[in-house]
Write a protein that holds these residues in place. Structure first.
Motif, PDB file in Angstrom:
ATOM      1  N   ILE A   1      -5.838 -11.887  -6.194  1.00  0.00           N
ATOM      2  CA  ILE A   1      -6.839 -12.956  -6.076  1.00  0.00           C
ATOM      3  C   ILE A   1      -6.197 -14.298  -6.403  1.00  0.00           C
ATOM      4  O   ILE A   1      -6.424 -15.294  -5.718  1.00  0.00           O
TER       5      ILE A   1
ATOM      6  N   PHE B   1       0.826  -1.204   0.000  1.00  0.00           N
ATOM      7  CA  PHE B   1       0.000   0.000   0.000  1.00  0.00           C
ATOM      8  C   PHE B   1       0.863   1.259   0.000  1.00  0.00           C
ATOM      9  O   PHE B   1       0.703   2.136  -0.840  1.00  0.00           O
TER      10      PHE B   1
ATOM     11  N   SER C   1      -4.414 -21.193  -2.699  1.00  0.00           N
ATOM     12  CA  SER C   1      -4.553 -22.075  -1.534  1.00  0.00           C
ATOM     13  C   SER C   1      -5.632 -23.125  -1.769  1.00  0.00           C
ATOM     14  O   SER C   1      -5.628 -24.172  -1.128  1.00  0.00           O
ATOM     15  N   LEU C   2      -6.534 -22.855  -2.726  1.00  0.00           N
ATOM     16  CA  LEU C   2      -7.564 -23.839  -3.050  1.00  0.00           C
ATOM     17  C   LEU C   2      -6.936 -25.116  -3.607  1.00  0.00           C
ATOM     18  O   LEU C   2      -7.444 -26.215  -3.387  1.00  0.00           O
TER      19      LEU C   2
ATOM     20  N   ALA D   1      -6.115 -17.390  -4.046  1.00  0.00           N
ATOM     21  CA  ALA D   1      -6.933 -18.533  -4.446  1.00  0.00           C
ATOM     22  C   ALA D   1      -6.096 -19.777  -4.678  1.00  0.00           C
ATOM     23  O   ALA D   1      -6.627 -20.884  -4.710  1.00  0.00           O
TER      24      ALA D   1
ATOM     25  N   ALA E   1      -6.579  -3.874 -12.748  1.00  0.00           N
ATOM     26  CA  ALA E   1      -7.124  -5.215 -12.960  1.00  0.00           C
ATOM     27  C   ALA E   1      -6.034  -6.270 -12.825  1.00  0.00           C
ATOM     28  O   ALA E   1      -6.254  -7.330 -12.223  1.00  0.00           O
ATOM     29  N   ILE E   2      -4.837  -5.958 -13.356  1.00  0.00           N
ATOM     30  CA  ILE E   2      -3.737  -6.924 -13.234  1.00  0.00           C
ATOM     31  C   ILE E   2      -3.408  -7.147 -11.760  1.00  0.00           C
ATOM     32  O   ILE E   2      -3.237  -8.281 -11.306  1.00  0.00           O
TER      33      ILE E   2
ATOM     34  N   LEU F   1      -5.378  -6.751  -9.207  1.00  0.00           N
ATOM     35  CA  LEU F   1      -6.456  -7.522  -8.591  1.00  0.00           C
ATOM     36  C   LEU F   1      -6.291  -9.006  -8.892  1.00  0.00           C
ATOM     37  O   LEU F   1      -6.388  -9.855  -7.994  1.00  0.00           O
ATOM     38  N   LEU F   2      -6.033  -9.306 -10.174  1.00  0.00           N
ATOM     39  CA  LEU F   2      -5.897 -10.712 -10.567  1.00  0.00           C
ATOM     40  C   LEU F   2      -4.739 -11.366  -9.820  1.00  0.00           C
ATOM     41  O   LEU F   2      -4.835 -12.507  -9.383  1.00  0.00           O
TER      42      LEU F   2
ATOM     43  N   HIS G   1      -5.503 -27.389  -0.779  1.00  0.00           N
ATOM     44  CA  HIS G   1      -6.435 -27.813   0.271  1.00  0.00           C
ATOM     45  C   HIS G   1      -6.081 -27.264   1.644  1.00  0.00           C
ATOM     46  O   HIS G   1      -6.131 -27.957   2.638  1.00  0.00           O
ATOM     47  N   VAL G   2      -5.642 -26.010   1.652  1.00  0.00           N
ATOM     48  CA  VAL G   2      -5.461 -25.332   2.938  1.00  0.00           C
ATOM     49  C   VAL G   2      -6.429 -24.156   2.940  1.00  0.00           C
ATOM     50  O   VAL G   2      -6.848 -23.722   1.865  1.00  0.00           O
ATOM     51  N   PRO G   3      -6.793 -23.626   4.123  1.00  0.00           N
ATOM     52  CA  PRO G   3      -7.740 -22.512   4.127  1.00  0.00           C
ATOM     53  C   PRO G   3      -7.291 -21.338   3.268  1.00  0.00           C
ATOM     54  O   PRO G   3      -6.083 -21.082   3.121  1.00  0.00           O
ATOM     55  N   PHE G   4      -8.275 -20.671   2.724  1.00  0.00           N
ATOM     56  CA  PHE G   4      -8.089 -19.502   1.872  1.00  0.00           C
ATOM     57  C   PHE G   4      -7.092 -18.519   2.482  1.00  0.00           C
ATOM     58  O   PHE G   4      -7.091 -18.285   3.675  1.00  0.00           O
ATOM     59  N   LEU G   5      -6.228 -17.974   1.629  1.00  0.00           N
ATOM     60  CA  LEU G   5      -5.250 -16.949   2.019  1.00  0.00           C
ATOM     61  C   LEU G   5      -4.092 -17.462   2.879  1.00  0.00           C
ATOM     62  O   LEU G   5      -3.257 -16.676   3.305  1.00  0.00           O
ATOM     63  N   THR G   6      -4.035 -18.765   3.135  1.00  0.00           N
ATOM     64  CA  THR G   6      -2.911 -19.286   3.917  1.00  0.00           C
ATOM     65  C   THR G   6      -1.617 -19.007   3.164  1.00  0.00           C
ATOM     66  O   THR G   6      -1.553 -19.211   1.964  1.00  0.00           O
TER      67      THR G   6
END
Lengths: 141, 113, 496
Positions: A81, A39, A87-88, A85, A74-75, A77-78, A91-96
């Motif tokens: 994200i 930031f 982390s999906l 993502a 947009a880049i 953001l992608l 198979h660990v929790p989101f954002l790990t």
């Protein structure tokens, strides 16, 4: 736009701009363990571009940096994200986040974090959004 | 220190209310900025003011600073930064389109039935 | 799958980001948007089924254990609301294709639409009070853009007021969270609930009542309850029909959901003051909403005032706080989201046909557009709660709960409001659809057949929702159980 006589600003800008951008990159990479991060780094880079805008005009800056800031947003953001993502897939929790320490030849021990990629996304989003806002107001005379 | 902060927050809220009650759109925006500053300071104060120790030093640290209020403030600052920027752009567009920045003149004029 | 409950937030977020790249290719945008909304719907269905079979699902984001990190929690209420949201979003997309206009589509309409869904789904799913604030802001930011997109004079003017009201309420939200944090020292909702019960063992302390009222003000501003609804008729009047449907069906309901969540989870010790206040404000909302709905001759305004009535009815159910009334409130909340969206779509079609929102300038539409007329008729009956349509079951349960809770006055008001609500929408039907057959300028250009798809889907769902209430009630009961007994929620999240 009429050419204005701001020679001091123009000259000092040539020296200052690189320092500001360089420092913003430092601030960005210093994040996580020291004060800093995407930031603040992004805001500082945007600040450098705004300084450029003040010194010259919008058309000149558009010629120097021919980028569409909405696409930058947009880049970013992608990137953010995508990193969170991923982390999906594991198979660990989101954002790990994951990190590791590596030994580099010159720099010594360095810790590498997946959070940095996320922060890079934040960096792009901040630069993109700030510049979009400033251009929207500054564009029409 | 908390008492002093309470006064600072109170003054911020007071000025924010005063500014938001004025007719000029720009003053209103400055007022909303002050209002969110006051709210951010309030979070910091409400978390308890401490100085001189690191946020978290393991489970058995005998002294630590609560890192949560700072995280909350950072989030809230980023959000209010975004909202204020959007508000400024909106006010500018509205000024161009409606030809006024006086909220008195922005009352609804459509017939209601 | 570990991350199932994050999907309804993640899919729209990803779609929104991708759509920024496609802003000039309208057809591609539409395809991506519809595809992602179908995906979200499927994910929501899976979540509902999983919660039904295995109980409340929670996900500790970043692998931080429950009271320390941010937790996403999907109980039955939030799962059902997410499913409803995704159905409405899908219909809204279909409706937008032929009515929102290319200019808006090129200016990131679908992107912002998806970001709005991120905010709404996030607010429904989150289990952390500050995260709720963040998702509120995501939702509000998108709603500012949707409200002002198009940039007509009335939109700019109303956006400024809407933005100012919401900026102030956001600041109040932060202040309320700060107070709450200083009292309980935690932000995870389940943990807050636990701590609040500990300190209210013999009566809730005064400061918590103050916080409860602050939360009521914050969420009441979003949900448009009695003294805080003043911004709504003006602001909601400005945007085009699909945006209006989205706002009317989703945004106010997020406020209602938040009141329900915080009051049933944190402040249930304070039946004396906070719930009494909620009950009084809910009844006053019903009264004021009904008066507005009857008084206006403007089709948009009539339906907008009906939002206030519905919010009052739902919150009255919450304030009575017994199993029957909570069940009724949940049932009615979902019913109202569906039917309000359908009604706003239909009103949009009427305005599209006649070129005016004034009832006195229109008549005789049913001769040439029987489809629109009868869909509107059924939707009106469902709104008023005529059996066997969906509004009936919800109202019945709320009234039953009111009688059980010895709150006869409120229950009577809810019953009477149905009659007046029916009158207000029948006024549209009688004046707009019956009477002298007129022709209007530009009426042939209106793509009525296409626009009618979305409301017909929603009205059909509403009818099925009412007729099949036997099959649906177990789900509703499961949602109500969690609200009545916070212990279920706490155990599921903190895993004690």
């Amino acid at each position: 736009m009429k050419k204005t006589n701001n020679i001091i600003l123009e000259t000092s800008l040539k020296a200052l701009l690189f320092f500001i951008v360089l420092y913003s990159v430092y601030i960005f990479t210093a994040g996580h363990y020291y004060p800093g991060g995407g930031f603040i780094g992004g805001l500082m880079t945007a600040g450098a571009i705004v300084l450029l805008l003040i010194t010259y005009d919008i058309k000149t800056v558009q010629r120097i940096l021919p980028v569409n800031y909405r696409i930058i947003t947009a880049i970013g953001l992608l990137l953010a994200i995508g990193t969170s993502a991923s982390s999906l897939l594991f198979h660990v929790p989101f954002l790990t986040h994951r990190f590791t320490h590596v030994e580099l030849p010159v720099l010594g021990e360095i810790s590498l974090h997946t959070a940095t990629l996320f922060d890079l996304g934040v960096y792009f989003v901040v630069v993109g959004v700030t510049m979009t806002i400033i251009q929207t107001i500054g564009e029409d005379e | 220190m908390e008492i002093l902060m309470a006064f600072v927050i109170g003054i911020l809220f007071m000025s924010a209310t005063y500014l938001m009650l004025s007719k000029s759109l720009l003053r209103i925006i400055v007022g909303t900025g002050l209002l969110s500053h006051g709210a951010h300071l309030l979070i910091l104060t409400m978390g308890g003011l401490k100085r001189g120790s690191a946020p978290l030093l393991g489970e058995h640290a005998d002294n630590y600073t609560d890192p949560l209020p700072q995280a909350l403030i950072l989030t809230a600052i980023v959000i209010s930064f975004g909202v204020t920027a959007f508000f400024l752009v909106l006010a500018y567009r509205a000024y161009q389109e409606l030809g006024t920045d006086n909220v008195e003149e922005m009352k609804g004029t459509e017939p209601n039935d | 799958m570990t991350n199932l409950i994050v999907l309804p937030i993640l899919i729209p977020l990803l779609t929104g980001a991708i759509l920024i790249f496609l802003n000039k290719k309208i057809v591609a945008q539409r395809i991506v948007a519809v595809f992602s909304s179908i995906l979200t719907m499927i994910a929501a269905l899976f979540i509902v089924q999983k919660v039904h079979n295995e109980g409340i699902q929670s996900l500790n984001i970043s692998s931080w254990e429950a009271p320390f990190g941010i937790t996403l929690v999907s109980d039955m209420l939030s799962a059902l609301l997410i499913l409803t949201t995704s159905i409405i979003a899908f219909c809204c997309l279909l409706y937008s294709f032929k009515s929102i206009g290319e200019e808006r589509e090129k200016h990131y309409y679908y992107s912002v639409f998806n970001f709005l869904l991120v905010g709404v789904n996030g607010a429904f799913t989150t289990g952390d009070i500050f995260n709720l604030f963040v998702f509120f802001e995501v939702m509000l930011m998108s709603s500012y853009v949707l409200l002002v997109l198009g940039g007509t004079k009335i939109q700019l003017r109303e956006s400024i007021k809407y933005l100012l009201v919401n900026v102030i309420s956001s600041a109040l939200f932060v202040i309320a969270v700060a107070f709450l944090y200083s009292v309980v020292g935690t932000l995870t909702m389940a943990h807050i609930s636990e701590r609040v019960s500990q300190i209210s063992a013999d009566g809730m302390p005064g400061i918590l009542t103050v916080i409860a009222v602050m939360f009521l003000i914050v969420f009441g501003l979003k949900g448009a309850i009695f003294p805080l609804y003043f911004w709504m008729p003006g602001s909601y009047y400005a945007p085009p029909a699909p945006v209006l449907a989205l706002f009317g069906a989703l945004l106010t309901k997020v406020g209602v959901y938040s009141i329900t969540r915080t009051y049933t989870l944190f402040f249930y010790h304070d039946k004396g003051f906070a719930f009494q206040l909620l009950s009084i404000l809910a009844i006053l909302s019903i009264v004021v909403g009904v008066i507005g709905a009857i008084a206006y001759w403007d089709v948009k305004k009539i339906i907008i005032y009906n939002i206030i009535v519905a919010v009052g009815v739902i919150l009255y159910g919450v304030s009575v706080m017994n199993p029957a009334s909570i069940k009724g409130a949940v049932y009615y909340l979902i019913h109202d989201m569906i039917i309000k969206a359908a009604l706003f779509f239909l009103v949009g079609i009427i305005i599209n046909l006649t070129g005016s929102a004034n009832l006195k300038k229109m008549s005789g539409l049913i001769g040439r557009y029987p489809g629109v007329g009868w869909t509107f008729f059924i939707a009106s009956l469902a709104l008023a709660g005529i059996p066997p349509l969906s509004g009936f079951v919800g109202k019945l349960l709320i009234v039953q709960g009111g009688f059980e809770g010895k709150s006869f006055f409120g229950a009577a008001i809810v019953l009477m409001s149905s009659l007046l609500v029916l009158f207000s929408v029948m006024k549209i039907f009688i004046n707009g659809f019956w009477g002298q057959n007129q022709t209007y300028e530009g009426e042939e250009k209106a793509p009525v057949k296409w626009l009618l798809i979305a409301p017909v889907i929603l009205v059909a769902i509403s009818a099925l929702y009412g007729v099949n209430s036997e099959a649906i009630l177990p789900y509703i009961a499961q949602a109500a159980d969690t609200l009545v007994d916070p212990q279920i929620y706490i155990e599921a999240v903190l895993k004690e």
